[in-house]
Design a protein around this motif. Structure first.
Motif, PDB file in Angstrom:
ATOM      1  N   HIS A  71       0.843  -1.195   0.000  1.00  0.00           N
ATOM      2  CA  HIS A  71       0.000   0.000   0.000  1.00  0.00           C
ATOM      3  C   HIS A  71       0.880   1.247   0.000  1.00  0.00           C
ATOM      4  CE1 HIS A  71      -3.821  -1.919   2.016  1.00  0.00           C
ATOM      5  NE2 HIS A  71      -3.433  -2.564   0.926  1.00  0.00           N
ATOM      6  N   VAL A  72       0.404   2.275  -0.674  1.00  0.00           N
ATOM      7  CA  VAL A  72       1.012   3.603  -0.589  1.00  0.00           C
ATOM      8  C   VAL A  72      -0.075   4.539  -0.079  1.00  0.00           C
ATOM      9  CG1 VAL A  72       2.059   5.495  -1.859  1.00  0.00           C
ATOM     10  CG2 VAL A  72       2.608   3.131  -2.481  1.00  0.00           C
ATOM     11  N   THR A  73       0.194   5.233   1.030  1.00  0.00           N
ATOM     12  CA  THR A  73      -0.866   5.953   1.740  1.00  0.00           C
ATOM     13  C   THR A  73      -0.454   7.362   2.128  1.00  0.00           C
ATOM     14  OG1 THR A  73      -1.800   3.907   2.659  1.00  0.00           O
ATOM     15  CG2 THR A  73      -2.291   5.939   3.846  1.00  0.00           C
ATOM     16  N   LYS A  74      -1.409   8.257   2.049  1.00  0.00           N
ATOM     17  CA  LYS A  74      -1.303   9.578   2.669  1.00  0.00           C
ATOM     18  C   LYS A  74      -2.356   9.635   3.767  1.00  0.00           C
ATOM     19  CE  LYS A  74      -1.942  14.534   1.825  1.00  0.00           C
ATOM     20  NZ  LYS A  74      -2.293  15.575   0.807  1.00  0.00           N
ATOM     21  N   ILE A  75      -1.924   9.908   5.006  1.00  0.00           N
ATOM     22  CA  ILE A  75      -2.843   9.987   6.129  1.00  0.00           C
ATOM     23  C   ILE A  75      -2.692  11.339   6.801  1.00  0.00           C
ATOM     24  CG2 ILE A  75      -1.166   8.789   7.631  1.00  0.00           C
ATOM     25  CD1 ILE A  75      -3.613   7.752   9.237  1.00  0.00           C
ATOM     26  N   GLU A  76      -3.830  11.912   7.185  1.00  0.00           N
ATOM     27  CA  GLU A  76      -3.860  13.199   7.892  1.00  0.00           C
ATOM     28  C   GLU A  76      -4.597  13.024   9.203  1.00  0.00           C
ATOM     29  OE1 GLU A  76      -4.630  16.498   4.610  1.00  0.00           O
ATOM     30  OE2 GLU A  76      -5.608  14.595   4.109  1.00  0.00           O
ATOM     31  N   LEU A  77      -3.987  13.499  10.273  1.00  0.00           N
ATOM     32  CA  LEU A  77      -4.588  13.463  11.608  1.00  0.00           C
ATOM     33  C   LEU A  77      -4.804  14.881  12.090  1.00  0.00           C
ATOM     34  CD1 LEU A  77      -5.431  12.051  14.287  1.00  0.00           C
ATOM     35  CD2 LEU A  77      -3.004  12.120  14.935  1.00  0.00           C
ATOM     36  N   ALA A  78      -6.043  15.218  12.398  1.00  0.00           N
ATOM     37  CA  ALA A  78      -6.384  16.556  12.883  1.00  0.00           C
ATOM     38  C   ALA A  78      -6.607  16.523  14.388  1.00  0.00           C
ATOM     39  CB  ALA A  78      -7.640  17.060  12.186  1.00  0.00           C
ATOM     40  N   LEU A  79      -6.111  17.563  15.084  1.00  0.00           N
ATOM     41  CA  LEU A  79      -6.263  17.682  16.532  1.00  0.00           C
ATOM     42  C   LEU A  79      -6.772  19.075  16.879  1.00  0.00           C
ATOM     43  CD1 LEU A  79      -3.241  16.224  15.835  1.00  0.00           C
ATOM     44  CD2 LEU A  79      -3.497  15.626  18.252  1.00  0.00           C
ATOM     45  N   ASP A  80      -7.505  19.166  17.996  1.00  0.00           N
ATOM     46  CA  ASP A  80      -7.943  20.479  18.448  1.00  0.00           C
ATOM     47  C   ASP A  80      -6.868  21.098  19.338  1.00  0.00           C
ATOM     48  OD1 ASP A  80      -8.164  19.358  21.006  1.00  0.00           O
ATOM     49  OD2 ASP A  80     -10.353  19.225  20.947  1.00  0.00           O
TER      50      ASP A  80
END
Length: 791
Positions: free
Chosen positions: A304-313
């Motif tokens: 797999h080739v992946t772009k992941i984004e994690l958002a935090l407050d």
């Protein structure tokens, strides 16, 4: 179920594996040990180019060589069905996936190095190999599609000419979440973005694949002996969809199987060929894969080739996760391939955390490479790796403790419905993290790091959590998701007149210790010694239809079927005991292998009841039938959700880039434990495979589709010196609420939880030495680590 064992052999006992006696003494019965009188041998001529048009094949010289029985090409299979795919995915636009034909032998084109062009059946394997070299063929080599993203570009070489492009499907999940996820990321106080590769792997079980086909002229019955994790499914797929053989005319036998790791779930062309050729040649036909052949014919894993984004407050609470993944299908759709990057991956992207908004996009791509399918963990390692790497990276960016960040965002109330459509029934993630901190001695890490520095080494600590879904079910749900088979399990419990028991199960063992653990379950229920119970599996002619072993389903689903069948046995046995003691069956109690009338000293032994079942001299036949045998099918209402927390400490040599694992600790929650020793062994093996992926293993192709890692000279398998002694604990137990055993599954956990722990530790070690490295793709080989230190 109670945890106290019966006579030291019931549930909770670490009894030694009974099957190991024959394995360790060389008395196992593997498929290659099976030789049928008069059998011939097959050798496959395989493509040495990744993509090409077959202009001509001349087999005349080969057919005339000594010992040759028959030479087959794709033309011999023109009226035969395609190798089927067992799962159909519908994409985010409501379109079903593209599903190209997969012929037994190549027809018109070859689509990956190793694609079989022809097959020679001869009296001996040497004669078959010699004749294969005499086949004259002309293949027009075509440009190959290898890189997934490039394969989707306009004008890219098409793997399948009858398709519009190389996109199998474009899947979005949950599509309704997409707007909310996009908004949450736009409004986040902090967003961590990570692009990563989950490297392609070759499973490499100890036993290569083998197939022996046999045909009985007088009865027109077929038998296939094969190295399979699910013989009933092979019978269904091959009989109904490829060769058109009625199920009552086809028997599939999987004897002792030396490891599978997922790669032996699938129906392969070689199985269909040997079964077909046995009738065509009017004699048994046997194929045994070489190790080199396995590299280019067994389904590969991951990729797999992946772009992941994690958002935090602003308070570091997770608010959203968004991923975009390219998943390699290879040249053809293997049996469960479409489900791995979708339903076995996207549904686990919540992990152990209460993230309110999640959206997963997966583009599955055809390339001129070996097909890719499930490998130990199947989708869950990919999800865990993305999530746990991006969390660690976020902690580093924010300057906060990675364990504290995880703890802050743990799910703590159950049942918990995730934004990706699954419901965790039980769990205690803070407890597994507490146990991890204890067994890993995190308080002593600073001193150990100082010792490493004094030796001129860098020391790093990596922690991660995981959750997985096991016992894939229920059938009505997976049917809606595209599964083309049910995912129940079956068991027949046959009690013999003398009290011994044979249990026929649809589950299959290829190293898990079923012949030891399954009897412990039945022994516990009946109050007898487990040595009285025999397990029968791996033969479609001897047991009820079952779905096999994969996805850590054996105890949770197969064991539950045994419980249901044994409950039926107990109910009938109580009626017989009641008749013998002239009592009501509602007053009969079974304990320690003895039936007792409640409140009295009247009792009858297990053996007396079982004998009476077959000697019914004075039965009231209108109430009790003779015999004592029951069958049950069990279809779970939900997945099970094992979870855990892992810690890895590595030492890194700045001069060479070599990484050494110094300590590894695993705290798992598997629910109730049937055999603690077997569970520990499963975790040990999984961690070894995860360490292999993280530090050593990588299946690589060049731009022309040539396999660069086609042997152990180029593919680095882990050795004993590459793995440490592990500290493993599974005392944190939150039993599953929806199966009668309360078990969750343990076979894949080690391979899921270990890769991110190792890579997190490597990144920590590099940064401790002043090397500002945010990420490194697996495997973290010495050359990659050294290059990262050079900037």
């Amino acid at each position: 179920m109670p945890k106290d064992s019966v006579a030291g052999t019931g549930i909770g006992a670490s009894t030694k594996r009974r099957e190991d006696v024959r394995f360790l003494t060389g008395n196992g019965n593997y498929t290659d040990d099976i030789n049928i009188h008069g059998q011939a041998y097959v050798h496959f001529l395989r493509s040495d180019v990744a993509h090409g048009r077959i202009i001509s094949i001349d087999t005349s010289a080969a057919a005339a060589m000594p010992g040759v029985v028959k030479v087959f090409t794709g033309k011999d299979f023109e009226g035969v069905g395609s190798i089927p795919c067992g799962w159909q995915v519908t994409d985010r636009h409501g379109e079903v996936m593209k599903e190209p034909a997969h012929p037994v032998l190549a027809q018109g084109k070859v689509r990956h190095v190793g694609d079989p062009i022809a097959a020679v059946v001869a009296d001996s394997l040497a004669e078959a190999r010699d004749a294969a070299e005499a086949i004259v063929f002309d293949i027009e080599e075509l440009p190959a599609a290898v890189n997934m993203k490039a394969a989707l570009e306009p004008g890219a070489p098409k793997v399948h000419d009858d398709l519009s492009d190389n996109l199998c499907y474009d899947w979005g999940f949950v599509e309704e979440n997409k707007g909310a996820v996009d908004e949450a990321i736009r409004n986040a106080a902090h967003v961590t973005t990570l692009e990563l590769v989950n490297n392609r792997l070759v499973a490499n079980p100890m036993e290569p694949r083998v197939a022996v086909g046999d045909w009985n002229k007088s009865s027109d019955d077929y038998t296939l002996y094969t190295t399979s994790q699910n013989p009933h499914v092979i019978r269904l797929l091959m009989g109904a969809f490829v060769l058109g053989i009625p199920e009552h005319k086809l028997r599939v036998v999987a004897p002792d199987v030396g490891g599978g790791f997922g790669t032996k779930i699938f129906h392969y062309a070689e199985e269909a060929f040997c079964t077909f050729a046995a009738k065509a040649c009017k004699r048994p036909v046997k194929w045994t894969s070489t190790r080199s052949e396995a590299f280019m014919s067994d389904a590969h894993g991951r990729d797999h080739v992946t772009k992941i984004e994690l958002a935090l407050d602003k308070d570091n609470n997770f608010t959203a996760i968004r991923t975009e993944t390219y998943a390699n299908m290879g040249a053809y759709l293997s049996t469960f391939a479409p489900s791995v990057p979708t339903w076995l991956h996207g549904t686990l992207m919540a992990g152990n955390y209460k993230t309110p908004n999640i959206y997963v996009n997966v583009k599955a791509v055809f390339t001129n490479t070996v097909p890719v399918d499930a490998y130990r963990g199947a989708g869950r390692p990919e999800a865990t790796y993305q999530l746990e790497r991006v969390i660690d990276m976020a902690a580093r960016e924010l300057g906060v403790d990675p364990i504290a960040l995880r703890r802050q965002n743990f799910i703590t109330e159950f049942p918990y419905a995730t934004p990706v459509a699954v419901e965790y029934d039980t769990g205690d993630y803070p407890a597994t993290m507490d146990k991890l901190e204890e067994i890993a001695d995190l308080a002593g890490f600073a001193a150990r790091r100082a010792e490493s520095v004094a030796k001129g080494k860098l020391r790093g600590l990596g922690v991660n959590c995981y959750i997985e879904a096991c016992g894939i079910a229920p059938s009505n749900l997976v049917g809606q998701l595209g599964a083309r088979a049910g995912l129940y399990e079956s068991a027949t419990v046959r009690v013999n007149a003398t009290g011994s028991i044979s249990v026929m199960t649809g589950s299959h063992s290829h190293g898990q210790g079923h012949e030891t653990a399954f009897p412990q379950v039945v022994a516990e229920m009946l109050g007898i010694d487990a040595s009285m119970i025999d397990i029968v599996h791996g033969d479609t002619g001897r047991g009820p239809m079952g779905m096999g072993t994969y996805g850590s389903r054996s105890l949770a689903v197969g064991g539950s079927a045994m419980v249901r069948a044994t409950e039926k046995i107990i109910n009938k046995a109580k009626k017989i005991a009641a008749h013998l003691m002239e009592a009501s069956d509602s007053d009969i109690e079974l304990k320690d292998g003895k039936f007792t009338v409640a409140g009295t000293d009247k009792s009858v032994a297990w053996g007396d009841v079982t004998l009476a079942a077959y000697v019914p001299h004075n039965y009231p036949l209108e109430d009790i039938e003779p015999g004592l045998e029951e069958t049950a099918f069990y279809d779970p209402s939900n997945f099970t959700y094992p979870s855990g927390a892992y810690c890895c400490e590595v030492e890194l040599d700045p001069e060479t880039g070599k990484v050494t694992i110094e300590r590894f600790s695993a705290a798992d929650d598997f629910g109730n434990i049937v055999n603690p020793m077997i569970v520990s062994g499963q975790v040990h093996g999984g961690i070894a495979q995860g360490v292999g992926q993280a530090l050593l293993e990588n299946c690589a192709y060049d731009e022309n589709g040539q396999l660069l890692s086609a042997s152990y000279m180029d593919y680095a398998m882990p050795r004993a010196t590459d793995v440490p002694f592990y500290t493993v604990d599974h005392s944190c137990q939150t039993p599953c609420t929806h199966n009668p055993l309360g078990v969750k599954g343990c076979g894949e956990a080690g391979a899921i939880g270990s890769p991110p722990a190792v890579i997190n530790a490597v990144i920590d070690a590099l940064n401790s030495g002043g090397h500002k490295v945010a990420h490194m793709d697996m495997p973290a080989s010495p050359s990659r680590v050294w290059a990262a230190m050079q900037g």
